[in-house]
Design an enzyme around this catalytic site. Structure first.
Site, PDB file in Angstrom:
ATOM      1  N   GLU A  27     -13.229   9.196   7.134  1.00  0.00           N
ATOM      2  CA  GLU A  27     -12.025   9.418   6.308  1.00  0.00           C
ATOM      3  C   GLU A  27     -11.489   8.034   5.978  1.00  0.00           C
ATOM      4  O   GLU A  27     -10.719   7.466   6.746  1.00  0.00           O
ATOM      5  CB  GLU A  27     -10.965  10.205   7.100  1.00  0.00           C
ATOM      6  CG  GLU A  27     -11.354  11.613   7.461  1.00  0.00           C
ATOM      7  CD  GLU A  27     -11.224  12.575   6.293  1.00  0.00           C
ATOM      8  OE1 GLU A  27     -10.851  12.152   5.192  1.00  0.00           O
ATOM      9  OE2 GLU A  27     -11.523  13.761   6.501  1.00  0.00           O
TER      10      GLU A  27
ATOM     11  N   CYS B 105      -2.925   7.134   2.963  1.00  0.00           N
ATOM     12  CA  CYS B 105      -4.235   7.093   2.305  1.00  0.00           C
ATOM     13  C   CYS B 105      -4.152   7.827   0.964  1.00  0.00           C
ATOM     14  O   CYS B 105      -4.912   7.532   0.040  1.00  0.00           O
ATOM     15  CB  CYS B 105      -5.293   7.713   3.202  1.00  0.00           C
ATOM     16  SG  CYS B 105      -4.814   9.316   3.831  1.00  0.00           S
TER      17      CYS B 105
HETATM   18  P1  NAD Z   1      -8.368  -0.192   9.839  1.00  0.00           P
HETATM   19  O1  NAD Z   1      -9.666   0.100   9.179  1.00  0.00           O
HETATM   20  O2  NAD Z   1      -7.950  -1.601   9.960  1.00  0.00           O
HETATM   21  O3  NAD Z   1      -8.378   0.408  11.336  1.00  0.00           O
HETATM   22  C1  NAD Z   1      -8.551   1.780  11.579  1.00  0.00           C
HETATM   23  C2  NAD Z   1      -9.097   1.989  12.976  1.00  0.00           C
HETATM   24  O4  NAD Z   1     -10.452   1.545  13.019  1.00  0.00           O
HETATM   25  C3  NAD Z   1      -8.366   1.218  14.074  1.00  0.00           C
HETATM   26  O5  NAD Z   1      -8.252   2.049  15.207  1.00  0.00           O
HETATM   27  C4  NAD Z   1      -9.290   0.045  14.347  1.00  0.00           C
HETATM   28  O6  NAD Z   1      -9.170  -0.482  15.644  1.00  0.00           O
HETATM   29  C5  NAD Z   1     -10.635   0.697  14.143  1.00  0.00           C
HETATM   30  N1  NAD Z   1     -11.736  -0.226  13.781  1.00  0.00           N
HETATM   31  C6  NAD Z   1     -11.711  -1.169  12.809  1.00  0.00           C
HETATM   32  N2  NAD Z   1     -12.915  -1.773  12.715  1.00  0.00           N
HETATM   33  C7  NAD Z   1     -13.710  -1.198  13.660  1.00  0.00           C
HETATM   34  C8  NAD Z   1     -15.057  -1.381  14.056  1.00  0.00           C
HETATM   35  N3  NAD Z   1     -15.842  -2.299  13.474  1.00  0.00           N
HETATM   36  N4  NAD Z   1     -15.545  -0.591  15.052  1.00  0.00           N
HETATM   37  C9  NAD Z   1     -14.781   0.353  15.640  1.00  0.00           C
HETATM   38  N5  NAD Z   1     -13.487   0.561  15.311  1.00  0.00           N
HETATM   39  C10 NAD Z   1     -12.958  -0.205  14.327  1.00  0.00           C
HETATM   40  O7  NAD Z   1      -7.242   0.672   9.055  1.00  0.00           O
HETATM   41  P2  NAD Z   1      -5.660   0.678   9.214  1.00  0.00           P
HETATM   42  O8  NAD Z   1      -5.094  -0.567   8.632  1.00  0.00           O
HETATM   43  O9  NAD Z   1      -5.269   1.092  10.571  1.00  0.00           O
HETATM   44  O10 NAD Z   1      -5.278   1.922   8.241  1.00  0.00           O
HETATM   45  C11 NAD Z   1      -5.182   1.837   6.859  1.00  0.00           C
HETATM   46  C12 NAD Z   1      -6.463   2.301   6.181  1.00  0.00           C
HETATM   47  O11 NAD Z   1      -6.831   3.607   6.648  1.00  0.00           O
HETATM   48  C13 NAD Z   1      -6.270   2.466   4.679  1.00  0.00           C
HETATM   49  O12 NAD Z   1      -7.440   2.024   4.033  1.00  0.00           O
HETATM   50  C14 NAD Z   1      -6.079   3.964   4.498  1.00  0.00           C
HETATM   51  O13 NAD Z   1      -6.390   4.450   3.212  1.00  0.00           O
HETATM   52  C15 NAD Z   1      -7.022   4.488   5.534  1.00  0.00           C
HETATM   53  N6  NAD Z   1      -6.682   5.858   5.934  1.00  0.00           N
HETATM   54  C16 NAD Z   1      -7.487   6.870   5.502  1.00  0.00           C
HETATM   55  C17 NAD Z   1      -7.158   8.188   5.815  1.00  0.00           C
HETATM   56  C18 NAD Z   1      -8.012   9.328   5.325  1.00  0.00           C
HETATM   57  O14 NAD Z   1      -7.844  10.427   5.861  1.00  0.00           O
HETATM   58  N7  NAD Z   1      -8.885   9.145   4.373  1.00  0.00           N
HETATM   59  C19 NAD Z   1      -6.032   8.461   6.600  1.00  0.00           C
HETATM   60  C20 NAD Z   1      -5.243   7.390   7.045  1.00  0.00           C
HETATM   61  C21 NAD Z   1      -5.588   6.087   6.697  1.00  0.00           C
END
Ligand code: NAD
Length: 511
Positions: A267, A301
């Site tokens: 997602e 998102c």
């Molecule tokens: P992010 O990608 O920085 O982090 C999200 C999560 O992923 C965190 O828990 C982080 O620790 C983990 N993570 C990051 N890189 C990783 C890796 N290489 N291996 C394992 N875990 C890893 O995102 P954010 O800044 O927390 O949130 C914002 C983003 O999330 C935006 O792009 C938004 O659109 C998206 N989002 C999408 C949805 C959806 O349902 N499509 C919902 C909410 C947020």
């Protein structure tokens, strides 16, 4: 603009929320011996405390414990498993305001939006309880006499959930309520920016699990950053990784899980658009657009990032959007009447400024907003005026997701052109059209390439009953309602022979 709260006000709000949810506030004191993580509030920029974090070894141990819990849980009948989702939902209902307080402090959401997030959790728990009696498989007629052919659904094992800061607990519950009912154990790696909300939600789940007699360690939480997420992603005992976050994260996580033939549900980011047609109810469209674009400070998102408006009404409509933006109250979400809270951190603010600069370089005109406010009062907090930027066309910056409140405006002359602009971005999460024309609405619904396509409502604010997720770079996953439960189970096709003979399929003869 209202004054920002003191550090003490934020601390009091947090500790009252944590204590009521059953989290010992000594958790904020960390431990000198272990790995640790700092918690911070975007409302004031203050440090909330230091939380003991997992190491690769403790993360691995928790996954092992969840695997053991799964071996017991899988044999509990699904409708009995449903009682865990039911009890969790009840406790979330009793502690809705308490958990919402933590979300407000840590993610900067208004109390109304924070409570709405907890309500989503309650809703999905109710949904999961119903689902626990509906894990249906099909039966198919066999081509062989005296045979029965059927499909049965079985739990996967340990499900790993990775979540983002902006929906710190709701997305977890979409996965967890259904996965638990499906018979799985769930290991959660919440966002490093929202660990306390995660502990609040998990404490209520642990209480529910103890009350209904579910095995211990059925749903442990891993505290840490990307490195700890990576430990879980690489662990072969984790049958499904359900990861919510940026496209960048999905690009890193996806190949690792694919390499080990694990299942994955992604997602990821969106770049959501609304088309406003000449026949639209302008007042309704205006409210829909402003909530979707500026609400949650543009940090959903599903936030509306692209407004594709017909050229015949563009000037009038955009003037109204700009006028509405100027009435938005920006400030601490703890204050009554505030609609736009802070950005999560300085990186987010820098990203917004860079995008605005790029938009201007690509021919855009900033019609309102973009500037920082309340910086003198709180230099470590980042409040911005939501921006509206008129673009000459859909340039490179518009095709990127900037996770901040920037609404790009593009005009169109006919619906085919609008649809072309609409679909011409790498992401495919949410979309909307405002129109009174049935034919336009139907064409939009069949041509939008997004996982969510709405008519006469904005792009954000989905209900849990429908499947949530998007296409293209958004990752293709579906969570929460409809038949999303199937992602947490594996189907098996069973053929039962009661004929006393051994006829082979397709009439094959052997022996
Ligand atoms: P992010 O990608 O920085 O982090 C999200 C999560 O992923 C965190 O828990 C982080 O620790 C983990 N993570 C990051 N890189 C990783 C890796 N290489 N291996 C394992 N875990 C890893 O995102 P954010 O800044 O927390 O949130 C914002 C983003 O999330 C935006 O792009 C938004 O659109 C998206 N989002 C999408 C949805 C959806 O349902 N499509 C919902 C909410 C947020």
């Amino acid at each position: 603009m209202t004054a920002l709260p003191t550090d003490q006000t934020i601390t009091d709000l947090l500790t009252s929320g944590l204590s009521a949810c059953g989290v010992d506030t000594s958790v904020l004191e960390g431990s000198a011996a272990s790995a640790s993580l700092s918690a911070r509030s975007p409302i004031t920029g203050q440090n909330l405390g230091t939380i003991a974090a997992d190491t690769a070894q403790t993360a691995s141990d928790k996954i092992a414990a969840a695997q053991t819990a799964f071996e017991t849980w899988r044999d509990v009948p699904a409708p009995v498993r449903g009682q865990l989702a039911q009890r969790w939902g009840q406790l979330l209902g009793e502690h809705k305001e308490d958990l919402a307080k933590i979300i407000t402090v840590e993610a900067g959401k208004t109390p109304s939006e924070a409570a709405g997030e907890v309500q989503e959790m309650i809703d999905v728990c109710e949904f999961a309880l119903g689902q626990s009696r509906q894990l249906w498989g099909k039966t198919m007629p066999s081509e062989r006499p005296g045979h029965r052919l059927m499909e049965t659904w079985h739990p996967l094992g340990v499900v790993g959930v990775i979540s983002a800061f902006n929906f710190p607990v709701a997305v977890y519950s979409w996965n967890t309520a259904l996965a638990l009912v499906a018979g799985d154990a769930v290991v959660w790696k919440p966002s490093e920016n929202a660990v306390l909300a995660a502990l609040g939600a998990q404490s209520l789940l642990a209480r529910a699990a103890a009350e209904v007699g579910a095995p211990e360690n059925l749903a442990p939480v891993l505290i840490g950053g990307r490195d700890i997420g990576d430990v879980m992603v690489r662990d072969e005992r984790v049958a499904l990784v359900s990861a919510t976050g940026s496209v960048r994260m999905g690009r890193e996580v996806g190949p690792v899980v694919a390499e080990r033939f694990g299942k994955i549900l992604l997602e990821l980011g969106g770049n959501n658009a609304a088309i406003v047609a000449p026949s639209a109810d302008i007042d309704l469209a205006l409210r829909g657009v402003v909530f979707a674009a500026a609400g949650t400070a543009g940090q959903r998102c599903t936030t509306l990032r692209r407004l594709i408006v017909h050229e015949s009404i563009a000037d009038e409509f955009v003037d109204k959007v700009v006028a509405a933006y100027k009435t938005l109250s920006i400030g601490s979400p703890t204050e009554d009447g505030v609609l736009v809270g802070p950005l999560i951190n300085s990186a987010s603010y820098d990203g917004m400024q860079a995008a605005l600069k790029q938009a201007e370089a690509e021919g855009g005109e900033v019609l309102c907003g973009g500037g920082r406010v309340l910086a003198d009062e709180r230099p470590d907090a980042h409040y911005v005026e939501p921006a509206v930027v008129r673009m000459p066309s859909q340039t490179a910056v518009v095709k990127d997701e900037t996770f901040a409140p920037i609404l790009y405006v593009i005009t169109y002359s006919d619906l085919d052109e609008a649809l072309k602009i609409h679909n011409d971005v790498p992401q495919g999460l949410s979309s909307a059209i405002f129109t009174a024309e049935l034919a336009e609405s139907e064409k939009f619904l069949s041509r939008s390439d997004c996982g969510i396509a709405n008519v006469n409502i904005g792009t954000s604010g989905a209900e849990i009953g429908g499947a949530f997720g998007g296409e293209k770079e958004t990752g293709g996953g579906r969570e929460s309602g409809s038949d999303s439960w199937k992602a947490y189970m594996r189907p098996a096709t069973n053929t039962i022979n009661y004929s006393g003979e051994l006829p082979l399929a397709q009439g094959v003869e052997f022996l």
